[in-house]
Write an enzyme that holds these catalytic residues in place. Structure first.
Site, mmCIF file in Angstrom:
data_model
loop_
_atom_site.group_PDB
_atom_site.id
_atom_site.type_symbol
_atom_site.label_atom_id
_atom_site.label_comp_id
_atom_site.label_asym_id
_atom_site.label_seq_id
_atom_site.Cartn_x
_atom_site.Cartn_y
_atom_site.Cartn_z
ATOM 1 N N LYS A 104 0.838 -1.209 0.000
ATOM 2 C CA LYS A 104 0.000 0.000 0.000
ATOM 3 C C LYS A 104 0.875 1.262 0.000
ATOM 4 O O LYS A 104 0.631 2.195 -0.761
ATOM 5 C CB LYS A 104 -0.883 -0.024 1.252
ATOM 6 N N LYS A 116 3.217 -4.512 11.015
ATOM 7 C CA LYS A 116 1.917 -4.619 11.696
ATOM 8 C C LYS A 116 2.139 -5.256 13.057
ATOM 9 O O LYS A 116 3.071 -6.036 13.242
ATOM 10 C CB LYS A 116 0.965 -5.517 10.884
ATOM 11 N N THR A 201 -9.122 7.817 6.942
ATOM 12 C CA THR A 201 -9.379 6.584 6.187
ATOM 13 C C THR A 201 -10.790 6.605 5.603
ATOM 14 O O THR A 201 -10.993 6.325 4.410
ATOM 15 C CB THR A 201 -9.165 5.342 7.082
HETATM 16 P P1 NAD Z 1 -13.308 0.245 14.664
HETATM 17 O O1 NAD Z 1 -12.930 -0.680 15.753
HETATM 18 O O2 NAD Z 1 -13.415 1.698 14.911
HETATM 19 O O3 NAD Z 1 -14.712 -0.204 14.004
HETATM 20 C C1 NAD Z 1 -14.987 -1.514 13.631
HETATM 21 C C2 NAD Z 1 -16.483 -1.625 13.361
HETATM 22 O O4 NAD Z 1 -16.772 -2.949 12.916
HETATM 23 C C3 NAD Z 1 -17.366 -1.398 14.592
HETATM 24 O O5 NAD Z 1 -18.558 -0.737 14.207
HETATM 25 C C4 NAD Z 1 -17.693 -2.817 15.054
HETATM 26 O O6 NAD Z 1 -18.899 -2.905 15.816
HETATM 27 C C5 NAD Z 1 -17.830 -3.491 13.720
HETATM 28 N N1 NAD Z 1 -17.681 -4.951 13.802
HETATM 29 C C6 NAD Z 1 -16.871 -5.668 14.599
HETATM 30 N N2 NAD Z 1 -17.060 -6.982 14.396
HETATM 31 C C7 NAD Z 1 -18.017 -7.077 13.445
HETATM 32 C C8 NAD Z 1 -18.646 -8.166 12.800
HETATM 33 N N3 NAD Z 1 -18.322 -9.429 13.104
HETATM 34 N N4 NAD Z 1 -19.597 -7.889 11.862
HETATM 35 C C9 NAD Z 1 -19.930 -6.621 11.551
HETATM 36 N N5 NAD Z 1 -19.347 -5.538 12.127
HETATM 37 C C10 NAD Z 1 -18.419 -5.787 13.051
HETATM 38 O O7 NAD Z 1 -12.241 -0.072 13.498
HETATM 39 P P2 NAD Z 1 -11.860 0.866 12.269
HETATM 40 O O8 NAD Z 1 -10.686 1.677 12.657
HETATM 41 O O9 NAD Z 1 -13.074 1.501 11.721
HETATM 42 O O10 NAD Z 1 -11.309 -0.241 11.248
HETATM 43 C C11 NAD Z 1 -12.190 -1.025 10.464
HETATM 44 C C12 NAD Z 1 -11.367 -1.765 9.437
HETATM 45 O O11 NAD Z 1 -10.651 -0.829 8.633
HETATM 46 C C13 NAD Z 1 -10.299 -2.734 9.969
HETATM 47 O O12 NAD Z 1 -10.207 -3.805 9.088
HETATM 48 C C14 NAD Z 1 -9.029 -1.921 9.913
HETATM 49 O O13 NAD Z 1 -7.865 -2.734 9.789
HETATM 50 C C15 NAD Z 1 -9.263 -1.162 8.632
HETATM 51 N N6 NAD Z 1 -8.482 0.053 8.530
HETATM 52 C C16 NAD Z 1 -8.603 1.040 9.456
HETATM 53 C C17 NAD Z 1 -7.852 2.191 9.321
HETATM 54 C C18 NAD Z 1 -7.989 3.324 10.277
HETATM 55 O O14 NAD Z 1 -7.361 4.372 10.036
HETATM 56 N N7 NAD Z 1 -8.789 3.222 11.302
HETATM 57 C C19 NAD Z 1 -6.958 2.314 8.242
HETATM 58 C C20 NAD Z 1 -6.893 1.290 7.287
HETATM 59 C C21 NAD Z 1 -7.656 0.161 7.456
#
Ligand code: NAD
Length: 459
Positions: A104, A116, A201
């Site tokens: 990425k 990671k 993001t």
């Molecule tokens: P977060 O913890 O803020 O939110 C995760 C969300 O997913 C919550 O609403 C939670 O209730 C929901 N969730 C958890 N388990 C679930 C399930 N089994 N089914 C449906 N929903 C479910 O996390 P985030 O920071 O929003 O990250 C989400 C994804 O994005 C992850 O895969 C993370 O690696 C990826 N990501 C995040 C960032 C970032 O800057 N935060 C950057 C790149 C990638």
């Protein structure tokens, strides 16, 4: 066995083997050796560290918690990647995510490599004091390999600015007198965090969707008319009616992407469904996203799960099972929760015409091939969710310069950087036979290969 992203690297290299404009200085056996080196370097991490964090709990017990830091590749710059607190963390998953970070960063010309980390806990089961100890112990156990010019962690699932502040504080304690601001990103603003990092993001995820539809349809009308597939038909319709969006995950990424859609003037979209770890909420006329964001901010991040909670907060929605969001008949599905949500066993039920990967790896390779065969456009994680690491890079820069940018400056710089990548990738996508994901991987593997060739690593 090759990791998921290792397999993707292998496919990309196979597609490049007979392209003599790629690595033109190599031919015959020398070329084969160079490709073998590339494949082995990119599909395996440089280093995997595992440690057991010894954590005294408030009830007097002592836990030994497994924790990882994987450093995949640093050809482009220091390792960079989040630390996840989640009960399902395992080594292979961390390796996969570290590999994705290398690919990425190179795709978006961010001068970092890929890393990671993970800690095998459900953070909801620990007190704040215990989480503080877990965060500090993580830094103590991995302190030799972390640092602003070595490996720079950031938040991921289950961690946020609070944990990054604690971790940076501990790094400073362990390395007195050494630069520390750039040791972690995603910190609070008071502690050197960047404005706009939390939203980056989700904003970037929506921006890729908007840019693909708003900027590329008119220029490529011929392609859309020739391709009688699910995505092309939907995209051509976007000026005639509202595009409907479903979003899995309403955390940092999903809720911001939902708000962007709610407030966007460029695209005619409406969010009809959102989900989280408990429920899917559906309203065919469009959900009140601002009210839902307000609700989650007061309820530990969770969406309302009862009719009473919905009506008390003036929100109109049907309550459905949490997985239902994946199977709704929407134009766009944004995946912003966890890995492997669409797989071989449920892909046939997916009806969306476009999917944007806000989460990392939310579609398995087998399911992805099936979607591509059916003409569903998938905007892959490597392209769509890079906003966080791009603004992390701006945070690291601001820490070095001790100069801070306004939120508007950060957003402008973020969109400019993502636009530059899309302007390289999208025209190619419309003119060659590869799916968008493979286009991105071929592109990034070419960049990394060129750098490693210049470093004298291909022999
Ligand atoms: P977060 O913890 O803020 O939110 C995760 C969300 O997913 C919550 O609403 C939670 O209730 C929901 N969730 C958890 N388990 C679930 C399930 N089994 N089914 C449906 N929903 C479910 O996390 P985030 O920071 O929003 O990250 C989400 C994804 O994005 C992850 O895969 C993370 O690696 C990826 N990501 C995040 C960032 C970032 O800057 N935060 C950057 C790149 C990638």
């Amino acid at each position: 066995m090759a990791s998921k992203y290792g397999e993707i690297v292998e496919e990309s290299l196979n597609a490049l083997l007979n392209d003599t404009s790629f690595l033109p200085n190599f031919s015959g056996d020398e070329r084969k050796n160079a490709f073998t080196s590339l494949e082995s370097i990119l599909s395996t991490p440089n280093q995997i560290q595992k440690s057991f964090l010894r954590v005294p709990l408030e009830n007097g017990k002592i836990l030994r918690i497994p924790a990882f830091r994987v450093q995949h590749n640093n050809a482009v710059g220091p390792y960079k990647g989040g630390i996840r607190f989640h009960e399902t963390v395992e080594e292979d998953e961390v390796i996969n995510l570290a590999t994705l970070m290398t690919l990425k960063n190179a795709l978006h010309d961010v001068p970092f490599g890929g890393g990671k980390g993970g800690v095998v806990i459900n953070p909801r089961e620990f007190s704040e004091k215990e989480l503080h100890t877990i965060s500090k112990t993580y830094v103590q156990n991995f302190s030799d390999i972390l640092g602003p010019d070595k490996d720079i962690p950031a938040p991921d699932v289950g961690t946020g600015e609070r944990e990054m502040d604690w971790m940076m504080g501990e790094f400073k304690n362990i390395h007195p007198g050494r630069p520390y601001r750039g040791s972690f990103t995603g910190k609070s603003q008071m502690n050197g965090g960047s404005l706009g990092r939390r939203e980056a993001t989700g904003k970037g995820v929506y921006f890729t969707l908007r840019y693909m539809i708003h900027n590329f349809i008119n220029e490529n009308e011929g392609w859309f008319k020739e391709n009688e597939n699910r995505f092309a038909k939907t995209a051509l319709n976007h000026t005639k009616r509202e595009l409907t969006i479903g979003i899995q995950g309403f955390g940092n990424v999903g809720s911001v992407a939902a708000l962007e859609s709610y407030q966007c003037n460029y695209l005619n979209t409406k969010v009809v469904a959102v989900s989280d770890r408990n429920v899917t909420l559906y309203n065919g006329d469009g959900l009140d996203i601002e009210a839902l964001v307000d609700f989650t901010s007061k309820h530990n991040g969770d969406l309302p799960t009862t009719k009473e909670a919905l009506s008390q907060n003036g929100i109109k929605a049907d309550i459905q099972d949490r997985a239902d969001v994946l199977y709704l008949d929407t134009d766009v599905l944004i995946l912003a929760a966890l890995e492997d949500q669409i797989h071989e066993d449920n892909v046939d039920k997916v009806k969306a015409r476009m999917i944007v990967e806000g989460a990392n790896g939310p579609i398995t390779l087998g399911a992805d091939r099936k979607l591509s065969d059916e003409g569903v456009l998938v905007i892959p994680d490597i392209l769509a969710n890079a906003g966080g690491v791009i603004v992390s890079y701006f945070e690291w820069l601001q820490g070095r310069e001790t100069q801070f940018y306004s939120e508007e400056e950060v957003s402008t710089m973020l969109f400019k950087k993502m636009k530059e990548t899309m302007d390289e990738i999208f025209p190619q996508f419309f003119s060659d036979p590869f799916p968008l994901r493979q286009n991105c991987y071929i592109h990034t593997v070419m960049k990394l290969s060129d750098i490693m060739y210049r470093h004298g690593k291909l022999y």
